[in-house]
Design a protein around this motif. Structure first.
Motif, PDB file in Angstrom:
ATOM      1  N   SER A 122      13.145  19.905  95.238  1.00 21.28           N
ATOM      2  CA  SER A 122      13.523  18.981  94.181  1.00 21.28           C
ATOM      3  C   SER A 122      12.380  18.023  93.856  1.00 21.28           C
ATOM      4  N   ASP A 123      12.338  17.559  92.601  1.00 21.63           N
ATOM      5  CA  ASP A 123      11.329  16.567  92.242  1.00 21.63           C
ATOM      6  C   ASP A 123      11.675  15.174  92.787  1.00 21.63           C
ATOM      7  N   ARG A 124      12.801  15.079  93.493  1.00 21.25           N
ATOM      8  CA  ARG A 124      13.115  13.846  94.216  1.00 21.25           C
ATOM      9  C   ARG A 124      12.201  13.658  95.420  1.00 21.25           C
ATOM     10  N   VAL A 125      11.589  14.745  95.889  1.00 17.49           N
ATOM     11  CA  VAL A 125      10.692  14.674  97.046  1.00 17.49           C
ATOM     12  C   VAL A 125       9.378  14.027  96.608  1.00 17.49           C
TER      13      VAL A 125
ATOM     14  N   PHE B 269      12.528  33.091  98.237  1.00 16.62           N
ATOM     15  CA  PHE B 269      12.051  31.984  97.418  1.00 16.62           C
ATOM     16  C   PHE B 269      11.616  30.775  98.254  1.00 16.62           C
ATOM     17  N   MET B 270      11.951  30.770  99.552  1.00 17.23           N
ATOM     18  CA  MET B 270      11.676  29.610 100.404  1.00 17.23           C
ATOM     19  C   MET B 270      10.967  30.091 101.671  1.00 17.23           C
ATOM     20  N   PRO B 271       9.642  30.132 101.661  1.00 15.33           N
ATOM     21  CA  PRO B 271       8.913  30.668 102.817  1.00 15.33           C
ATOM     22  C   PRO B 271       8.764  29.689 103.974  1.00 15.33           C
ATOM     23  N   HIS B 272       9.109  28.406 103.758  1.00 15.20           N
ATOM     24  CA  HIS B 272       8.845  27.378 104.763  1.00 15.20           C
ATOM     25  C   HIS B 272      10.121  26.944 105.485  1.00 15.20           C
ATOM     26  N   LEU B 273       9.920  26.344 106.647  1.00 18.05           N
ATOM     27  CA  LEU B 273      10.959  25.543 107.285  1.00 18.05           C
ATOM     28  C   LEU B 273      10.955  24.189 106.594  1.00 18.05           C
TER      29      LEU B 273
ATOM     30  N   ALA C 205      21.358  19.433 101.470  1.00 23.10           N
ATOM     31  CA  ALA C 205      20.627  20.685 101.264  1.00 23.10           C
ATOM     32  C   ALA C 205      20.450  20.980  99.781  1.00 23.10           C
ATOM     33  N   CYS C 206      21.518  20.817  99.009  1.00 24.44           N
ATOM     34  CA  CYS C 206      21.442  21.102  97.574  1.00 24.44           C
ATOM     35  C   CYS C 206      20.611  20.062  96.833  1.00 24.44           C
ATOM     36  N   ARG C 207      20.582  18.848  97.353  1.00 21.53           N
ATOM     37  CA  ARG C 207      19.770  17.805  96.730  1.00 21.53           C
ATOM     38  C   ARG C 207      18.288  18.089  96.920  1.00 21.53           C
ATOM     39  N   ILE C 208      17.905  18.610  98.076  1.00 23.87           N
ATOM     40  CA  ILE C 208      16.490  18.848  98.369  1.00 23.87           C
ATOM     41  C   ILE C 208      16.042  20.220  97.872  1.00 23.87           C
ATOM     42  N   VAL C 209      16.913  21.216  97.969  1.00 25.05           N
ATOM     43  CA  VAL C 209      16.599  22.570  97.493  1.00 25.05           C
ATOM     44  C   VAL C 209      17.674  22.953  96.475  1.00 25.05           C
ATOM     45  N   PRO C 210      17.476  22.613  95.203  1.00 23.07           N
ATOM     46  CA  PRO C 210      18.517  22.847  94.197  1.00 23.07           C
ATOM     47  C   PRO C 210      18.995  24.294  94.129  1.00 23.07           C
TER      48      PRO C 210
END
Length: 393
Positions: free
Chosen positions: A138-141, A247-251, A306-311
């Motif tokens: 998210s662009d909140r980060v 789509f999400m390669p990182h921890l 979770a949804c806030r950080i990874v939409p």
């Protein structure tokens, strides 16, 4: 040598001991990998965890002393599949601990400074840097600490792989074999009796050295030998979403919130981060044999973050949530090594037992084989709690 506990640490230690030439018997009260080793989400988190950061600078500085073990663990995990000859889905594509506010970003900067002092390579990314390497966030980060070595592995595959390797090296592993009695012998070494199916007495063993790596049961087993071990049961929640294209390669972790996320090898998104569930009780004590109850407020809060950080997570169906138990020590650091008051009695449990499990097992096995202390275990040694046993006979 006797090992009590058929989780990751117990089976990995059995493997190291057996291939080091020791005669090894591992006793598991139930089935292998049935406890925290198989119920956790498989994160490999080498950065200082949020649970230490939220307790202030002193606790964070204390936790930073474990970074030396984290550095060893990075090398152990990178060589693990080659050494075992088995694919346990180790992915070490990096990890991001994110911040959403200026205050959280300042926490990240302080954390990275402490990690750098102990030789861990982490770096601060600003919002633009985060979006360059992790556009799914998210662009909140507004900032993140990036560790190039973090990742995840498959907890359902790892312990069975260690058990198979241990058996191949000559270790004997018995399941449905709960330890009923354990005591130090006047003539040296230890004697133990263990049960079989339906609680029937199954056998007895004499061993020169004992390792207790029984997760939430570790304190109970230590008490059989008349030792206090400050380990306490904690009930946690994990969630998994449906499979999706990679789509999400990182921890992904959060510096100010309880969150860990990663996309597993099969495409499922695993969501956790230390949200509590509820331990059941039997009489006046926790029932360690019962599965904890779900706490719905934890479930909704975990998924919301979770949804806030990874939409993208909001578009995926939740297919399963489960609870599990782990053991944490009085200071939340692992306990691993020989108990000074009882030479020959070793413990390995409590805190970061998946991430550090292979490393703790290797180092403890080295101590058991050589009868020499390993200074790399000093920071997690049971010696720091020796005062609890000063009145024990």
């Amino acid at each position: 040598m006797l090992i009590v506990g058929g989780g990751l640490i117990g089976c990995c230690t059995a493997w190291h001991l057996a291939r080091g030439g020791a005669s090894v018997l591992l006793l598991e009260a139930g089935q292998l990998n049935a406890g925290a080793s198989g119920q956790n989400a498989g994160s490999l988190h080498f950065q200082i965890e949020r649970r230490f950061l939220e307790q202030g600078e002193a606790k964070a500085a204390e936790a930073a002393r474990v970074v030396g073990l984290n550095r060893l663990a990075i090398d152990d995990w990178r060589g693990l599949e080659g050494e075992l000859g088995v694919d346990v889905h180790v992915h070490m594509n990096g990890g991001l601990m994110v911040a959403e506010t200026a205050a959280e970003a300042a926490m990240l900067e302080a954390k990275v400074r402490q990690e750098a002092e102990h030789g861990l390579a982490t770096q601060i990314l600003d919002a633009a840097g985060v979006q360059r390497i992790a556009p799914y966030l998210s662009d909140r980060v507004c900032a993140a600490a990036f560790s190039p070595d973090e990742g995840h592995a498959d907890p359902r595959s790892l312990t069975p792989a260690f058990a198979a390797a241990a058996r191949a090296a000559g270790a004997q592993i018995l399941t449905d074999a709960p330890v009923l009695a354990l005591q130090k012998r006047p003539s040296g070494g230890f004697s133990a009796s263990f049960g079989g199916a339906n609680g029937q007495r199954h056998g007895e063993i004499v061993a020169d050295r004992v390792l207790v790596a029984a997760g939430v049961w570790t304190a109970h087993i230590a008490a059989l030998a008349n030792l206090h071990m400050p380990l306490y049961p904690v009930a946690l929640l994990m969630n998994v979403n449906e499979r999706a294209a990679p789509f999400m390669p990182h921890l992904v972790q959060h510096v100010g919130q309880r969150l860990s996320m990663k996309q597993a090898d099969a495409g499922n998104v695993l969501i956790g981060g230390g949200w509590p569930s509820v331990l059941r009780r039997q009489g006046g004590a926790f029932d360690l044999g019962a599965r904890p109850d779900m706490k719905m407020t934890s479930l909704t809060a975990n998924l919301d973050i979770a949804c806030r950080i990874v939409p993208r997570a909001a578009d995926l169906n939740l297919i399963r949530s489960w609870t599990g138990k782990t053991a944490v020590s009085a200071d939340q650091l692992p306990i691993a090594g020989q108990v000074p008051r009882m030479p020959g009695f070793f413990v390995a449990a409590g805190g970061s037992a998946f991430t550090l499990g292979p490393t703790l097992a290797r180092l403890v096995a080295g101590e058991m084989l050589s009868d020499q202390p390993d200074p790399r275990l000093d920071v997690v040694s049971p010696a720091r709690f020796e005062h609890l046993n000063s009145f024990m006979g």
